[in-house]
Design a protein around this motif. Sequence first.
Motif, PDB file in Angstrom:
ATOM      1  N   ARG A  85     -14.230  -1.197  -2.404  1.00  0.00           N
ATOM      2  CA  ARG A  85     -15.414  -1.046  -3.251  1.00  0.00           C
ATOM      3  C   ARG A  85     -16.704  -0.943  -2.440  1.00  0.00           C
ATOM      4  O   ARG A  85     -17.700  -0.431  -2.936  1.00  0.00           O
ATOM      5  N   LYS A  86     -16.701  -1.442  -1.236  1.00  0.00           N
ATOM      6  CA  LYS A  86     -17.921  -1.391  -0.429  1.00  0.00           C
ATOM      7  C   LYS A  86     -18.127  -0.021   0.203  1.00  0.00           C
ATOM      8  O   LYS A  86     -19.261   0.426   0.374  1.00  0.00           O
ATOM      9  N   THR A  87     -17.036   0.653   0.579  1.00  0.00           N
ATOM     10  CA  THR A  87     -17.148   1.925   1.293  1.00  0.00           C
ATOM     11  C   THR A  87     -16.663   3.119   0.493  1.00  0.00           C
ATOM     12  O   THR A  87     -16.993   4.263   0.826  1.00  0.00           O
ATOM     13  N   GLY A  88     -15.852   2.879  -0.536  1.00  0.00           N
ATOM     14  CA  GLY A  88     -15.243   3.968  -1.284  1.00  0.00           C
ATOM     15  C   GLY A  88     -13.990   4.522  -0.644  1.00  0.00           C
ATOM     16  O   GLY A  88     -13.360   5.442  -1.182  1.00  0.00           O
ATOM     17  N   ASP A  89     -13.608   3.985   0.502  1.00  0.00           N
ATOM     18  CA  ASP A  89     -12.432   4.484   1.210  1.00  0.00           C
ATOM     19  C   ASP A  89     -11.154   4.187   0.428  1.00  0.00           C
ATOM     20  O   ASP A  89     -11.075   3.209  -0.339  1.00  0.00           O
ATOM     21  N   LEU A  90     -10.141   5.031   0.651  1.00  0.00           N
ATOM     22  CA  LEU A  90      -8.849   4.885  -0.005  1.00  0.00           C
ATOM     23  C   LEU A  90      -7.763   4.555   1.013  1.00  0.00           C
ATOM     24  O   LEU A  90      -7.708   5.154   2.082  1.00  0.00           O
ATOM     25  N   LYS A  91      -6.908   3.617   0.653  1.00  0.00           N
ATOM     26  CA  LYS A  91      -5.743   3.271   1.465  1.00  0.00           C
ATOM     27  C   LYS A  91      -4.493   3.507   0.634  1.00  0.00           C
ATOM     28  O   LYS A  91      -4.335   2.924  -0.447  1.00  0.00           O
ATOM     29  N   VAL A  92      -3.613   4.391   1.086  1.00  0.00           N
ATOM     30  CA  VAL A  92      -2.390   4.691   0.347  1.00  0.00           C
ATOM     31  C   VAL A  92      -1.439   3.501   0.431  1.00  0.00           C
ATOM     32  O   VAL A  92      -1.083   3.052   1.531  1.00  0.00           O
ATOM     33  N   LEU A  93      -1.030   2.977  -0.718  1.00  0.00           N
ATOM     34  CA  LEU A  93      -0.073   1.875  -0.757  1.00  0.00           C
ATOM     35  C   LEU A  93       1.357   2.389  -0.702  1.00  0.00           C
ATOM     36  O   LEU A  93       2.171   1.907   0.079  1.00  0.00           O
ATOM     37  N   ASN A  94       1.655   3.374  -1.553  1.00  0.00           N
ATOM     38  CA  ASN A  94       2.981   4.000  -1.522  1.00  0.00           C
ATOM     39  C   ASN A  94       2.999   5.198  -2.451  1.00  0.00           C
ATOM     40  O   ASN A  94       2.028   5.469  -3.164  1.00  0.00           O
ATOM     41  N   GLY A  95       4.099   5.906  -2.435  1.00  0.00           N
ATOM     42  CA  GLY A  95       4.306   7.040  -3.323  1.00  0.00           C
ATOM     43  C   GLY A  95       5.759   7.122  -3.723  1.00  0.00           C
ATOM     44  O   GLY A  95       6.642   6.754  -2.935  1.00  0.00           O
ATOM     45  N   VAL A  96       6.020   7.562  -4.954  1.00  0.00           N
ATOM     46  CA  VAL A  96       7.394   7.707  -5.435  1.00  0.00           C
ATOM     47  C   VAL A  96       7.525   9.033  -6.178  1.00  0.00           C
ATOM     48  O   VAL A  96       6.561   9.518  -6.754  1.00  0.00           O
ATOM     49  N   PRO A  97       8.715   9.624  -6.172  1.00  0.00           N
ATOM     50  CA  PRO A  97       8.929  10.836  -6.978  1.00  0.00           C
ATOM     51  C   PRO A  97       8.822  10.517  -8.466  1.00  0.00           C
ATOM     52  O   PRO A  97       9.235   9.442  -8.916  1.00  0.00           O
ATOM     53  N   THR A  98       8.259  11.449  -9.237  1.00  0.00           N
ATOM     54  CA  THR A  98       8.195  11.269 -10.685  1.00  0.00           C
ATOM     55  C   THR A  98       9.518  11.617 -11.351  1.00  0.00           C
ATOM     56  O   THR A  98       9.669  11.419 -12.556  1.00  0.00           O
ATOM     57  N   GLN A  99      10.458  12.142 -10.566  1.00  0.00           N
ATOM     58  CA  GLN A  99      11.766  12.587 -11.055  1.00  0.00           C
ATOM     59  C   GLN A  99      11.635  13.750 -12.039  1.00  0.00           C
ATOM     60  O   GLN A  99      12.458  13.928 -12.937  1.00  0.00           O
ATOM     61  N   GLY A 100      10.564  14.526 -11.851  1.00  0.00           N
ATOM     62  CA  GLY A 100      10.370  15.738 -12.636  1.00  0.00           C
ATOM     63  C   GLY A 100       9.889  16.847 -11.729  1.00  0.00           C
ATOM     64  O   GLY A 100       9.819  16.683 -10.504  1.00  0.00           O
ATOM     65  N   GLN A 101       9.516  17.959 -12.315  1.00  0.00           N
ATOM     66  CA  GLN A 101       9.045  19.105 -11.542  1.00  0.00           C
ATOM     67  C   GLN A 101       7.666  19.547 -12.055  1.00  0.00           C
ATOM     68  O   GLN A 101       7.421  19.568 -13.254  1.00  0.00           O
TER      69      GLN A 101
END
Length: 425
Positions: free
Chosen positions: A111-127
């Motif tokens: 919140r202080k800088t606006g920077d983003l840190k990726v926690l994780n990602g998963v497939p939506t199991q769709g296309q």
Amino acid sequence: MRKLLGIAALALCVAFASRVVALGEEYWIYFGTSTDKTTPEMDANKIPRSEGIYVGKFNTETGATTDVRLALPARSSGYIATVPDKNRLYFVGALDGKDGWANAYACEVDRKTGDLKVLNGVPTQGQGVCHTSARPDGKFLTAANYSSGDFSVMKLNADGSIAGVTAKYFRDGSGPLTRRQNHPYGHSSYFVTTDGVCRLFMSDLGSDRIYVARVDEETGELTEDPAIPYLATPAGAGPRHLDFATDAAGRLVVFSINELDSTFSAFQLDFKAGTSALLGTWTTLEEKYREKLTDEESLVDGKTYTYGNKTAAIAVETLPNGKRVVYATNRGQNTIVVFDVEPLLARDAREGLTPKLLQRVSSNGSYPRFAMLDPTNQYYIVSNKKSGSVYTYKIDPETGVLSLAFDKPIQLAWVLAGGFIPVEK
């Protein structure tokens, strides 16, 4: 969380990036963009192809956005959803292209800088994932998979990361416009909680239906709602995105922007009675433009083709005086339209009541694909995808009509989505 758009007793927990509790004067504003190879290297304003999710600082007193910069490189950052109370941002698409093109990602926001840190990602199991929204309590995430025509629900961990897909929803069907409606096309999905029951509303452009399913609070599984399993738009309408309000009797009203025939529809729902009614469907276009209306795509393999008009965004605004208005955008005519929808929300609404057109104003660019209200509901922010311009409009608090807040836009190529997180001083 969105502001209540009607009776306070009706708890509307509708996850959408633009409506959050106003916690301060400044917000981090995020823009998701298209970066894939079908986009041109330079847009109409000679703006280079975008590189991912961008962030700027939005001032709610002036409506100005400053210091826009790249926050997270991404192959395709797609649609964005935020959970401001938990400092979380979610998006769908592809982070680097190596992990596929249909994923959902969780990010922690500084919140202080606006920077983003990726926690994780998963497939939506769709296309062909094209839309996401998060429940305001940060418990569930949903994704609409356009190409495969289905919808995914994902449970979220306490730290904001995505635990995985808990449910998939698919119903076969098609519509009369064979080129665009030859099978289901999942276009958007939203969590709405009424009378203590959380439901998922899912727009299927292909079958002209908005499906309704209950969400199991423990497992995240979906069950077709026994009272109202779906809403049907007119044939060939092609429902795209939704917004919600309540009428004077406390019933849920669903507004659908319909892409293929350039209209919007309103439905009145009573889950206790098990009834739903289509209040009406109205054009967003002047009649002279309807004569040239087509369902042709505007971009194929990086080349622009002739097209008519396709509606894109819809939002319901509650003004300080309690009046409700609807905003909608037209891709092709390149306009924003404003409607007074109070007649539809009256306690004794009857067939024949129609919204009143308050304004038709230029989007000041080409192809206004995405738009959102700011956290304080004072501004309407519209991105012109093909001309690389994002304009901020001031909302008149008495009438709801729009006026440009600034002549100079934010210049970003191919903006697809946006969201807000409060700035921490």
